[in-house]
Design a protein around this motif. Structure first.
Motif: not given
Length: 110
Positions: A78-86, A91-102
């Motif tokens: 699911q790495s194509f769904k990873i999204n980084a934003f500010t 003053n934050e940088v955040t990354v959203i990802f999918i874990n193994k449990k979806l």
């Protein structure tokens, strides 16, 4: 900046006949997904396959207290769904990802 899945390159205008020059900046720091990078006042942050990085003239690893958890539990299919934003006002940088449990997961880098 231009990423492959394994490296980071810089591209700059050099004029005819080649128009652009491409230079390797760092190997082993590729981009895990097409939206896994974000520009912030401190530089460009991105998620690779094994670490979080910052480029502000040179490549640096970003300390992350949950790094072991993130990279042991990430669903690479699911790495194509990873999204980084500010979030500029915080003053934050955040990354959203999918874990193994979806499940949708989030980690704050800065």
């Amino acid at each position: 900046l231009v990423w492959t899945d394994t490296a980071l390159y810089s591209m700059q205008f050099i004029g005819p006949p080649f128009t652009f020059g491409v230079n390797l900046i760092n190997e082993g720091t590729g981009l895990i997904g097409p939206k896994a990078a974000v520009t912030a006042p401190q530089g460009v942050f991105w998620m690779s396959y094994n670490n979080f990085y910052l480029y502000n003239g040179s490549v640096q690893t970003v300390p992350c207290t949950v790094q072991d958890y993130v990279f042991s539990d990430i669903n690479l299919i699911q790495s194509f769904k990873i999204n980084a934003f500010t979030i500029a006002d915080k003053n934050e940088v955040t990354v959203i990802f999918i874990n193994k449990k979806l499940d949708l997961m989030m980690t704050v880098l800065l």
